[in-house]
Scaffold this motif. Structure first.
Motif, PDB file in Angstrom:
ATOM      1  N   THR A  54     -40.036  11.392   5.409  1.00 10.13           N
ATOM      2  CA  THR A  54     -40.630  11.968   4.204  1.00 10.13           C
ATOM      3  C   THR A  54     -41.278  10.854   3.396  1.00 10.13           C
ATOM      4  O   THR A  54     -40.644   9.829   3.126  1.00 10.13           O
ATOM      5  N   VAL A  55     -42.538  11.035   3.029  1.00  9.13           N
ATOM      6  CA  VAL A  55     -43.288   9.988   2.337  1.00  9.13           C
ATOM      7  C   VAL A  55     -43.688  10.484   0.953  1.00  9.13           C
ATOM      8  O   VAL A  55     -44.235  11.591   0.816  1.00  9.13           O
ATOM      9  N   ARG A  56     -43.417   9.664  -0.072  1.00 10.95           N
ATOM     10  CA  ARG A  56     -43.841   9.965  -1.439  1.00 10.95           C
ATOM     11  C   ARG A  56     -44.715   8.818  -1.912  1.00 10.95           C
ATOM     12  O   ARG A  56     -44.237   7.689  -2.093  1.00 10.95           O
ATOM     13  N   LEU A  57     -46.009   9.092  -2.118  1.00 13.66           N
ATOM     14  CA  LEU A  57     -46.942   8.073  -2.577  1.00 13.66           C
ATOM     15  C   LEU A  57     -47.040   8.101  -4.098  1.00 13.66           C
ATOM     16  O   LEU A  57     -46.720   9.097  -4.738  1.00 13.66           O
ATOM     17  N   GLY A  58     -47.484   6.985  -4.676  1.00 14.85           N
ATOM     18  CA  GLY A  58     -47.581   6.893  -6.121  1.00 14.85           C
ATOM     19  C   GLY A  58     -46.237   7.017  -6.797  1.00 14.85           C
ATOM     20  O   GLY A  58     -46.147   7.486  -7.942  1.00 14.85           O
ATOM     21  N   THR A  59     -45.194   6.581  -6.115  1.00 10.81           N
ATOM     22  CA  THR A  59     -43.825   6.773  -6.594  1.00 10.81           C
ATOM     23  C   THR A  59     -43.061   5.460  -6.561  1.00 10.81           C
ATOM     24  O   THR A  59     -43.140   4.710  -5.580  1.00 10.81           O
ATOM     25  N   THR A  60     -42.324   5.191  -7.621  1.00 11.93           N
ATOM     26  CA  THR A  60     -41.497   3.985  -7.689  1.00 11.93           C
ATOM     27  C   THR A  60     -40.055   4.361  -8.008  1.00 11.93           C
ATOM     28  O   THR A  60     -39.764   5.487  -8.419  1.00 11.93           O
ATOM     29  N   VAL A  61     -39.178   3.395  -7.836  1.00 10.81           N
ATOM     30  CA  VAL A  61     -37.766   3.556  -8.192  1.00 10.81           C
ATOM     31  C   VAL A  61     -37.578   3.050  -9.611  1.00 10.81           C
ATOM     32  O   VAL A  61     -37.933   1.910  -9.934  1.00 10.81           O
ATOM     33  N   THR A  62     -37.014   3.885 -10.470  1.00 12.46           N
ATOM     34  CA  THR A  62     -36.795   3.496 -11.864  1.00 12.46           C
ATOM     35  C   THR A  62     -35.335   3.235 -12.197  1.00 12.46           C
ATOM     36  O   THR A  62     -35.037   2.662 -13.251  1.00 12.46           O
ATOM     37  N   VAL A  91     -30.461   7.284  -6.703  1.00 12.93           N
ATOM     38  CA  VAL A  91     -31.736   6.660  -7.046  1.00 12.93           C
ATOM     39  C   VAL A  91     -32.563   7.605  -7.907  1.00 12.93           C
ATOM     40  O   VAL A  91     -32.747   8.785  -7.570  1.00 12.93           O
ATOM     41  N   GLN A  92     -33.048   7.083  -9.029  1.00 15.08           N
ATOM     42  CA  GLN A  92     -33.956   7.817  -9.902  1.00 15.08           C
ATOM     43  C   GLN A  92     -35.380   7.387  -9.565  1.00 15.08           C
ATOM     44  O   GLN A  92     -35.672   6.185  -9.508  1.00 15.08           O
ATOM     45  N   LEU A  93     -36.259   8.349  -9.308  1.00 14.97           N
ATOM     46  CA  LEU A  93     -37.648   8.061  -8.982  1.00 14.97           C
ATOM     47  C   LEU A  93     -38.554   8.336 -10.169  1.00 14.97           C
ATOM     48  O   LEU A  93     -38.209   9.091 -11.078  1.00 14.97           O
ATOM     49  N   SER A  94     -39.736   7.725 -10.133  1.00 11.64           N
ATOM     50  CA  SER A  94     -40.684   7.863 -11.239  1.00 11.64           C
ATOM     51  C   SER A  94     -41.241   9.271 -11.365  1.00 11.64           C
ATOM     52  O   SER A  94     -41.816   9.617 -12.403  1.00 11.64           O
ATOM     53  N   ASP A  95     -41.076  10.102 -10.324  1.00 12.97           N
ATOM     54  CA  ASP A  95     -41.531  11.488 -10.435  1.00 12.97           C
ATOM     55  C   ASP A  95     -40.506  12.390 -11.104  1.00 12.97           C
ATOM     56  O   ASP A  95     -40.675  13.613 -11.182  1.00 12.97           O
ATOM     57  N   GLY A  96     -39.419  11.781 -11.588  1.00 15.75           N
ATOM     58  CA  GLY A  96     -38.400  12.527 -12.314  1.00 15.75           C
ATOM     59  C   GLY A  96     -37.278  13.068 -11.456  1.00 15.75           C
ATOM     60  O   GLY A  96     -36.324  13.642 -11.989  1.00 15.75           O
ATOM     61  N   THR A  97     -37.356  12.900 -10.161  1.00 15.14           N
ATOM     62  CA  THR A  97     -36.313  13.412  -9.272  1.00 15.14           C
ATOM     63  C   THR A  97     -35.237  12.361  -9.045  1.00 15.14           C
ATOM     64  O   THR A  97     -35.452  11.161  -9.223  1.00 15.14           O
ATOM     65  N   ARG A  98     -34.065  12.833  -8.647  1.00  9.35           N
ATOM     66  CA  ARG A  98     -32.935  11.950  -8.363  1.00  9.35           C
ATOM     67  C   ARG A  98     -32.408  12.302  -6.969  1.00  9.35           C
ATOM     68  O   ARG A  98     -32.299  13.477  -6.609  1.00  9.35           O
TER      69      ARG A  98
END
Length: 376
Positions: A124-132, A143-150
């Motif tokens: 599974t690939v998520r582009l434009g996404t970072t780990v926050t 892990v919390q991602l920059s797209d708001g998902t955990r």
């Protein structure tokens, strides 16, 4: 592996892509996040892949595509600044006798080959996404991602490059350090007769070289003392590289005449990084440039990153227990191979910076290449 596992790979460069491909091959669930929206917005113009890198690319199942896209050769030329060939040497086949010594490629072509293999693997690939944010316990990583998902993972592999945000996030203080040198690079048409790397030492640059990257292309580079990058406007990049390259003969006049577009010229400093002690904190482990980086004087940066992925995947897929000892063993296995390459790459640069005329550069290169012929 009897227990289902889930891994997050942070970073979609060579190390991250290779890790994702190899873990998916063993049935491990893999999410890959990449900060760029354009996964193949690859900086740089070309890449030199020596045999030990090709060995891993073959393991990834992409060797046929690499061979077709790139340009293979087995020798290197040393020239005077005017283009006179002083020495032609056979390169050691560090990947084994059944692989070329070297393949030159356009960087975006290699990246696209790896991207296609990651997607084909089912990751599974998520582009434009970072780990926050990262929170760990004994059993896994949240892990919390920059797209708001955990999300919850058994392991996180940080392959997010030299400026790794994950490295800082998990409390590893090491940072890359400039070595004092810098490089201008450009992609260019390949003049007739250029069928290997040639390196000129002397003249206005420490090194002026080029590497074929395909049937009609090469990338060319000149190495000089580092300057204040902010003092060089990007619009002047082509003019500045052309000014330096004009001093070189042989194939260089044909190459220099094509250096006209400043957006095609890349200028970067040489950096050194080697994280000591361990490359992990809990269940988050560094790989590739996030753990180590060296000047390209031995053309081993991508090769070491690919080897990291291969070794880590081997160790993760032999059993269920992803414990602290396993990740420390990964570090200990890699550091004995990576350290001498980083040190040799830096040493060659220091000799050039210091004008050391009797330095045993060929001997140091040969010793390092023989080390790399062994399996990682």
């Amino acid at each position: 592996m009897s227990t289902p596992r889930k891994v997050l790979v942070i970073g979609g460069g060579a190390a991250g892509n290779a890790t994702a491909i190899l873990l998916r091959r063993d049935g491990i669930t893999v999410d890959l996040v990449e900060a760029k929206d354009d996964w193949n917005a690859t900086a740089g113009s070309g890449i030199t892949l020596q045999g030990n890198a090709l060995r891993v690319l073959r393991e990834l199942g992409v060797w046929d595509q690499v061979r077709t896209s790139g340009f293979a050769f087995d020798s290197v030329g040393i020239t005077a600044p005017d283009g006179t060939v002083l020495h032609e040497g056979r390169d050691l086949r560090t990947g084994g006798d059944d692989l070329p010594a070297t393949v030159g490629m356009q960087r975006p072509h290699l990246q696209q080959i790896l991207i296609d293999a990651v997607r084909a693997s089912g990751a599974t690939v998520r582009l434009g996404t970072t780990v926050t944010g990262i929170d760990q316990d004994a059993d896994g990583v949240s892990v919390q991602l920059s797209d708001g998902t955990r999300h919850r993972y058994d392991l996180v592999v940080a392959a997010d490059g030299l400026g790794s945000a994950t490295r800082a996030l998990i409390g590893i203080p090491d940072r890359p350090e400039p070595t004092g040198m810098a490089i201008w690079r450009v992609a260019a048409p390949r003049p007739a007769g250029v069928e290997r790397t040639d390196l000129a030492y002397g003249g206005p640059a420490f090194i002026a070289g080029y590497c074929p990257t395909g049937p009609t292309t090469l990338y060319a580079y000149v190495v000089e003392p580092k300057r204040d990058r902010d003092a060089i406007p990007p619009g002047a990049y082509a003019e500045e590289m052309r000014r330096i390259a004009t001093a070189y003969g042989g194939a260089w006049p044909a190459i220099t005449a094509t250096i006209t577009d400043p957006s095609k010229v890349n200028y970067t400093w040489f950096d050194r990084l080697l994280v000591e002690g361990s490359w992990h904190r809990g269940r988050v482990v560094l790989t590739g440039d996030a753990a180590h980086c060296c000047p390209p004087t031995l053309a081993q940066g991508a090769a070491l990153s690919l080897e990291d992925a291969w070794v880590l995947a081997q160790m993760l897929t032999v059993g269920d227990d992803w414990h602290e000892k396993l990740l420390q063993a990964y570090y200990e296995r890699r550091i004995t191979r990576v350290r001498p390459v980083v040190e040799a790459s830096v040493q060659i640069g220091q000799w050039l910076l210091g004008g050391v005329r009797d330095a045993d550069v060929p001997g140091l290169m040969a010793r390092t290449m023989h080390l790399l012929r062994e399996l990682p």
